[in-house]
Scaffold this motif. Structure first.
Motif, PDB file in Angstrom:
ATOM      1  N   ASN A  14     -20.248  19.453  -5.066  1.00  0.00           N
ATOM      2  CA  ASN A  14     -19.529  17.857  -5.007  1.00  0.00           C
ATOM      3  C   ASN A  14     -18.075  17.970  -4.184  1.00  0.00           C
ATOM      4  O   ASN A  14     -17.201  18.454  -3.794  1.00  0.00           O
ATOM      5  CB  ASN A  14     -18.866  17.526  -5.976  1.00  0.00           C
ATOM      6  CG  ASN A  14     -19.869  16.560  -6.974  1.00  0.00           C
ATOM      7  OD1 ASN A  14     -21.016  16.956  -7.122  1.00  0.00           O
ATOM      8  ND2 ASN A  14     -20.020  16.492  -8.045  1.00  0.00           N
ATOM      9  N   MET A  15     -17.742  17.231  -3.069  1.00  0.00           N
ATOM     10  CA  MET A  15     -17.566  17.186  -2.010  1.00  0.00           C
ATOM     11  C   MET A  15     -16.426  16.056  -1.424  1.00  0.00           C
ATOM     12  O   MET A  15     -16.874  15.393  -1.603  1.00  0.00           O
ATOM     13  CB  MET A  15     -18.037  17.494  -0.716  1.00  0.00           C
ATOM     14  CG  MET A  15     -17.953  19.511  -0.870  1.00  0.00           C
ATOM     15  SD  MET A  15     -16.408  20.428  -0.869  1.00  0.00           S
ATOM     16  CE  MET A  15     -17.200  21.957  -2.249  1.00  0.00           C
ATOM     17  N   ALA A  16     -15.522  15.577  -1.801  1.00  0.00           N
ATOM     18  CA  ALA A  16     -14.912  14.667  -0.916  1.00  0.00           C
ATOM     19  C   ALA A  16     -13.113  14.286  -1.104  1.00  0.00           C
ATOM     20  O   ALA A  16     -12.276  15.029  -1.906  1.00  0.00           O
ATOM     21  CB  ALA A  16     -15.579  13.427  -2.812  1.00  0.00           C
ATOM     22  N   PRO A  17     -12.953  13.948  -0.260  1.00  0.00           N
ATOM     23  CA  PRO A  17     -11.664  14.132  -0.119  1.00  0.00           C
ATOM     24  C   PRO A  17     -10.549  12.564  -0.498  1.00  0.00           C
ATOM     25  O   PRO A  17     -11.283  12.526  -1.983  1.00  0.00           O
ATOM     26  CB  PRO A  17     -11.240  13.148   1.258  1.00  0.00           C
ATOM     27  CG  PRO A  17     -12.270  12.333   1.291  1.00  0.00           C
ATOM     28  CD  PRO A  17     -13.674  13.191   0.423  1.00  0.00           C
ATOM     29  N   ALA A  18      -9.243  13.035  -1.344  1.00  0.00           N
ATOM     30  CA  ALA A  18      -8.860  12.205  -2.246  1.00  0.00           C
ATOM     31  C   ALA A  18      -8.330  10.609  -1.096  1.00  0.00           C
ATOM     32  O   ALA A  18      -8.510  10.627   0.165  1.00  0.00           O
ATOM     33  CB  ALA A  18      -7.246  12.608  -2.254  1.00  0.00           C
ATOM     34  N   VAL A  19      -7.551   9.790  -2.422  1.00  0.00           N
ATOM     35  CA  VAL A  19      -7.444   8.552  -1.761  1.00  0.00           C
ATOM     36  C   VAL A  19      -6.753   8.023  -2.745  1.00  0.00           C
ATOM     37  O   VAL A  19      -6.215   8.269  -3.269  1.00  0.00           O
ATOM     38  CB  VAL A  19      -9.000   7.551  -2.344  1.00  0.00           C
ATOM     39  CG1 VAL A  19      -8.276   6.249  -2.091  1.00  0.00           C
ATOM     40  CG2 VAL A  19     -10.065   8.000  -1.991  1.00  0.00           C
ATOM     41  N   LEU A  20      -5.659   6.992  -0.838  1.00  0.00           N
ATOM     42  CA  LEU A  20      -4.142   6.895  -1.166  1.00  0.00           C
ATOM     43  C   LEU A  20      -3.989   5.460  -0.819  1.00  0.00           C
ATOM     44  O   LEU A  20      -4.017   5.609   0.561  1.00  0.00           O
ATOM     45  CB  LEU A  20      -3.097   8.149  -0.377  1.00  0.00           C
ATOM     46  CG  LEU A  20      -1.674   7.495  -0.545  1.00  0.00           C
ATOM     47  CD1 LEU A  20      -1.487   7.567  -2.822  1.00  0.00           C
ATOM     48  CD2 LEU A  20      -0.993   8.344  -0.161  1.00  0.00           C
ATOM     49  N   VAL A  21      -3.510   4.529  -1.326  1.00  0.00           N
ATOM     50  CA  VAL A  21      -3.527   3.084  -1.320  1.00  0.00           C
ATOM     51  C   VAL A  21      -2.174   3.027  -0.684  1.00  0.00           C
ATOM     52  O   VAL A  21      -1.411   3.167  -1.897  1.00  0.00           O
ATOM     53  CB  VAL A  21      -4.400   2.520  -2.219  1.00  0.00           C
ATOM     54  CG1 VAL A  21      -3.498   0.815  -1.312  1.00  0.00           C
ATOM     55  CG2 VAL A  21      -5.402   2.120  -2.355  1.00  0.00           C
ATOM     56  N   PRO A  22      -1.336   2.537   0.304  1.00  0.00           N
ATOM     57  CA  PRO A  22      -0.464   2.202   0.640  1.00  0.00           C
ATOM     58  C   PRO A  22       0.289   1.149  -0.190  1.00  0.00           C
ATOM     59  O   PRO A  22      -0.203   0.499  -0.406  1.00  0.00           O
ATOM     60  CB  PRO A  22       0.046   1.724   1.416  1.00  0.00           C
ATOM     61  CG  PRO A  22      -1.596   2.336   2.789  1.00  0.00           C
ATOM     62  CD  PRO A  22      -1.822   2.496   1.434  1.00  0.00           C
ATOM     63  N   LEU A  23       1.461   1.524  -1.374  1.00  0.00           N
ATOM     64  CA  LEU A  23       2.028   0.903  -2.555  1.00  0.00           C
ATOM     65  C   LEU A  23       2.321  -0.504  -1.305  1.00  0.00           C
ATOM     66  O   LEU A  23       3.505  -1.006  -1.591  1.00  0.00           O
ATOM     67  CB  LEU A  23       3.265   1.680  -2.559  1.00  0.00           C
ATOM     68  CG  LEU A  23       2.934   2.422  -3.863  1.00  0.00           C
ATOM     69  CD1 LEU A  23       4.050   3.041  -4.701  1.00  0.00           C
ATOM     70  CD2 LEU A  23       1.854   2.183  -5.431  1.00  0.00           C
ATOM     71  N   GLU A  24       2.241  -0.300  -0.096  1.00  0.00           N
ATOM     72  CA  GLU A  24       3.282  -1.483   0.588  1.00  0.00           C
ATOM     73  C   GLU A  24       2.335  -1.970   1.396  1.00  0.00           C
ATOM     74  O   GLU A  24       2.140  -3.069   1.625  1.00  0.00           O
ATOM     75  CB  GLU A  24       4.012  -1.017   1.850  1.00  0.00           C
ATOM     76  CG  GLU A  24       5.191  -0.115   1.771  1.00  0.00           C
ATOM     77  CD  GLU A  24       4.777   1.036   1.219  1.00  0.00           C
ATOM     78  OE1 GLU A  24       5.452   1.986   0.601  1.00  0.00           O
ATOM     79  OE2 GLU A  24       3.566   1.844   2.136  1.00  0.00           O
ATOM     80  N   SER A  25       0.777  -2.276   0.737  1.00  0.00           N
ATOM     81  CA  SER A  25      -0.773  -2.724   0.922  1.00  0.00           C
ATOM     82  C   SER A  25      -0.334  -4.624   0.446  1.00  0.00           C
ATOM     83  O   SER A  25       0.252  -4.506  -0.180  1.00  0.00           O
ATOM     84  CB  SER A  25      -1.300  -2.217   0.298  1.00  0.00           C
ATOM     85  OG  SER A  25      -3.019  -2.848   0.265  1.00  0.00           O
ATOM     86  N   ALA A  26      -0.532  -5.284   1.004  1.00  0.00           N
ATOM     87  CA  ALA A  26      -0.301  -6.783   1.239  1.00  0.00           C
ATOM     88  C   ALA A  26      -1.384  -7.103   0.054  1.00  0.00           C
ATOM     89  O   ALA A  26      -1.404  -7.998  -0.618  1.00  0.00           O
ATOM     90  CB  ALA A  26      -0.515  -7.201   1.987  1.00  0.00           C
ATOM     91  N   PHE A  27      -2.289  -6.665  -0.911  1.00  0.00           N
ATOM     92  CA  PHE A  27      -3.489  -6.432  -1.509  1.00  0.00           C
ATOM     93  C   PHE A  27      -2.965  -6.696  -2.298  1.00  0.00           C
ATOM     94  O   PHE A  27      -3.189  -6.630  -3.435  1.00  0.00           O
ATOM     95  CB  PHE A  27      -5.155  -5.785  -0.599  1.00  0.00           C
ATOM     96  CG  PHE A  27      -5.552  -6.525   0.781  1.00  0.00           C
ATOM     97  CD1 PHE A  27      -6.332  -7.603   0.329  1.00  0.00           C
ATOM     98  CD2 PHE A  27      -5.720  -6.356   2.215  1.00  0.00           C
ATOM     99  CE1 PHE A  27      -6.770  -8.509   1.106  1.00  0.00           C
ATOM    100  CE2 PHE A  27      -6.276  -7.677   2.241  1.00  0.00           C
ATOM    101  CZ  PHE A  27      -7.476  -8.396   1.918  1.00  0.00           C
ATOM    102  N   LEU A  28      -2.704  -4.599  -2.455  1.00  0.00           N
ATOM    103  CA  LEU A  28      -1.758  -4.524  -3.311  1.00  0.00           C
ATOM    104  C   LEU A  28      -0.898  -5.491  -3.925  1.00  0.00           C
ATOM    105  O   LEU A  28      -1.002  -5.447  -4.972  1.00  0.00           O
ATOM    106  CB  LEU A  28      -0.912  -2.854  -3.290  1.00  0.00           C
ATOM    107  CG  LEU A  28      -1.503  -2.107  -4.763  1.00  0.00           C
ATOM    108  CD1 LEU A  28      -2.626  -1.569  -4.721  1.00  0.00           C
ATOM    109  CD2 LEU A  28      -0.402  -0.670  -4.427  1.00  0.00           C
ATOM    110  N   SER A  29      -0.034  -5.550  -3.373  1.00  0.00           N
ATOM    111  CA  SER A  29       0.760  -6.926  -3.667  1.00  0.00           C
ATOM    112  C   SER A  29       0.297  -7.773  -4.005  1.00  0.00           C
ATOM    113  O   SER A  29       0.598  -8.799  -5.296  1.00  0.00           O
ATOM    114  CB  SER A  29       1.415  -7.002  -2.886  1.00  0.00           C
ATOM    115  OG  SER A  29       2.813  -6.449  -2.031  1.00  0.00           O
ATOM    116  N   ALA A  30      -1.049  -8.883  -3.668  1.00  0.00           N
ATOM    117  CA  ALA A  30      -1.953  -9.833  -4.188  1.00  0.00           C
ATOM    118  C   ALA A  30      -2.425  -9.279  -6.032  1.00  0.00           C
ATOM    119  O   ALA A  30      -2.000  -9.673  -6.210  1.00  0.00           O
ATOM    120  CB  ALA A  30      -3.296  -9.983  -3.103  1.00  0.00           C
ATOM    121  N   ALA A  31      -2.675  -8.246  -6.116  1.00  0.00           N
ATOM    122  CA  ALA A  31      -3.278  -8.023  -6.792  1.00  0.00           C
ATOM    123  C   ALA A  31      -1.974  -7.396  -8.292  1.00  0.00           C
ATOM    124  O   ALA A  31      -2.812  -8.403  -9.238  1.00  0.00           O
ATOM    125  CB  ALA A  31      -3.955  -6.556  -7.035  1.00  0.00           C
TER     126      ALA A  31
END
Length: 464
Positions: free
Chosen positions: A364-381
């Motif tokens: 298995n090979m997969a890079p990490a994932v990071l969603v910016p805390l400033e994301s508008a969708f993150l704020s909506a969630a």
């Protein structure tokens, strides 16, 4: 009565039906790893296809070389974003069966929880988004955003075919953000949004020495023992401070910000309770970091399996011909699996002892994932979760890996919102898997709020 009030009333009026539909889906033993259950896996896919079709969505059962992918989409909404909902309808095997208090595919409700295989992972959490979409379609006459559903039947066995479909249909699956509910809250009444996942690089390292097992008394001390050589390699990979010794291993590591470390410290992590829950008397790891930081945001090395030599009862004095280990590195943002592979091969080549041949197999090979805390969708969630749960969600990272989330980022250029409605004692993959019905309904309601909140993002951008 405005649209939000209409949706709220619809959700209240259909609570019992939503639960009965959940139980209906849970009764299907869609175990993807068991070929004998292939018809049941397909039955679950058709159940979802028919259900989404009944909501008036454009649906398709995408055939693969394995289990099908269920795809559905609502009509586009002018000026509003498109969100892709990902989930999986396959489940883990139920064994050991004798540890279940009720049959794994006969849903049983006890103390406000439904017990069944797949309750939290992932049928119950997946259905929250389907139910919320239904409420908007039925009560308000349409969704405030376009929704696309991508529901697969092989998550528990690696998502190989879903990855292939994603690559082949990237244009059709195009979206502004992905929504996944296949994780947990921080604790009861402590909702959480996961904004980062560690990646993974998983290997099997095989060492071969003599042509056959040898007498350890006659040959020991003259012939390199593959098991000894393997132990030597593994021990050298981490130093006394918990730092991984592969060349350049930390070169690309994205360090935690001071703000993130402050947030983690304020979570109130109970370390003694954590140790008691997993049955250990102490913890260890990379020096200079807390337990949460090590689990969520620092790279790691672990031996996942180890074999070589005689394993039977009593003694047998052999120098084994072969020894092997399964190894995994959990990766953090900006680390690349291919770079780790190169570093590991260099490390082994430089330290291989005389008389030893070695082979490194990549899994298995997969890079990490990071969603910016400033994301508008993150704020909506976050606003949606707080409106329903009555408290702001905690922003957390997760130490595990979900390879398809990284694939969404690479293939669709879209960030993923990881909204977990489960709890960490839901026994996912274990006997007596459960899901709180209260959180099932709160998840539906928060999902319904999310579609409305997400619709405002595009409108504000358009007006600006």
């Amino acid at each position: 009565m405005n649209e939000n009030e209409q949706v709220e009333r619809y959700l209240d009026e259909n609570r019992q039906r939503f639960e009965q539909e959940l139980y209906e889906l849970l009764r299907i033993p869609s175990i993807s790893t068991d070929n004998r259950r292939a018809k049941d896996v397909r039955r679950a896919a058709k159940w979802l296809r028919d259900h989404l079709q009944g909501l008036g969505l454009q649906t398709e059962l995408i055939e693969t070389t394995g289990h099908p992918v269920v795809y559905a989409e609502s009509a586009p909404v002018a000026g509003a974003p498109t969100l892709l909902v990902y989930g999986h309808y396959d489940v883990q095997p139920a064994e050991p069966l004798d540890e279940w208090l009720s049959p794994p595919f006969e849903p049983s409700v006890r103390e406000g929880n439904v017990y069944a295989r797949g309750a939290t992972d992932d049928k119950g959490q997946m259905l929250t988004h389907i139910n919320s979409a239904e409420a908007w379609l039925r009560a308000a006459g349409g969704l405030p955003v376009q929704l696309k559903f991508f529901l697969e039947g092989e998550e528990e066995i690696g998502s190989e075919n879903a990855m292939r479909v994603l690559e082949q249909r990237a244009e059709q699956l195009g979206c502004d953000a992905v929504v996944v509910s296949d994780s947990s809250q921080l604790g009861p009444d402590r909702p959480a949004i996961t904004y980062a996942l560690r990646g993974i690089a998983y290997y099997e390292l095989l060492l071969t020495g003599p042509a056959r097992d040898l007498h350890s008394g006659v040959f020991g001390g003259a012939v390199t023992n593959p098991a000894n050589a393997l132990a030597h390699l593994l021990a050298a990979m981490v130093d006394a401070d918990g730092r991984i010794q592969l060349p350049g291993f930390y070169d690309d590591v994205l360090e935690l910000s001071a703000e993130e470390r402050r947030r983690f410290a304020e979570i109130g992590f109970d370390e003694p309770a954590f140790m008691e829950r997993i049955g250990v008397s102490g913890l260890s790891g990379e020096a200079g970091y807390t337990t949460l930081e090590r689990r969520w945001a620092r790279p790691t090395f672990d031996v996942n399996g180890l074999w070589g030599g005689y394993q039977g009862e009593g003694s047998k004095t052999v120098l084994p011909a072969r020894a092997a280990a399964k190894l995994s590195f959990r990766l953090v943002p900006d680390q690349r699996p291919e770079q780790i592979s190169r570093a590991l091969r260099t490390f082994v080549a430089e330290r291989a002892l005389p008389g030893i041949d070695w082979e490194l197999v990549e899994h298995n090979m997969a890079p990490a994932v990071l969603v910016p805390l400033e994301s508008a969708f993150l704020s909506a969630a976050a606003r949606s979760v707080e409106a329903v749960f009555g408290t702001p969600p905690v922003f957390i990272r997760e130490g595990g890996s979900i390879p398809i989330v990284a694939a969404f980022k690479q293939g669709l250029q879209a960030d993923t919102l990881l909204l977990g409605w489960g709890l960490d004692d839901d026994n996912a993959h274990s006997p007596n898997e459960k899901l709180s019905l209260r959180d099932f309904h709160r998840g539906i309601r928060a999902s319904a709020y999310l579609w409305q909140q997400a619709s405002l993002i595009s409108r504000s951008k358009t007006s600006g």
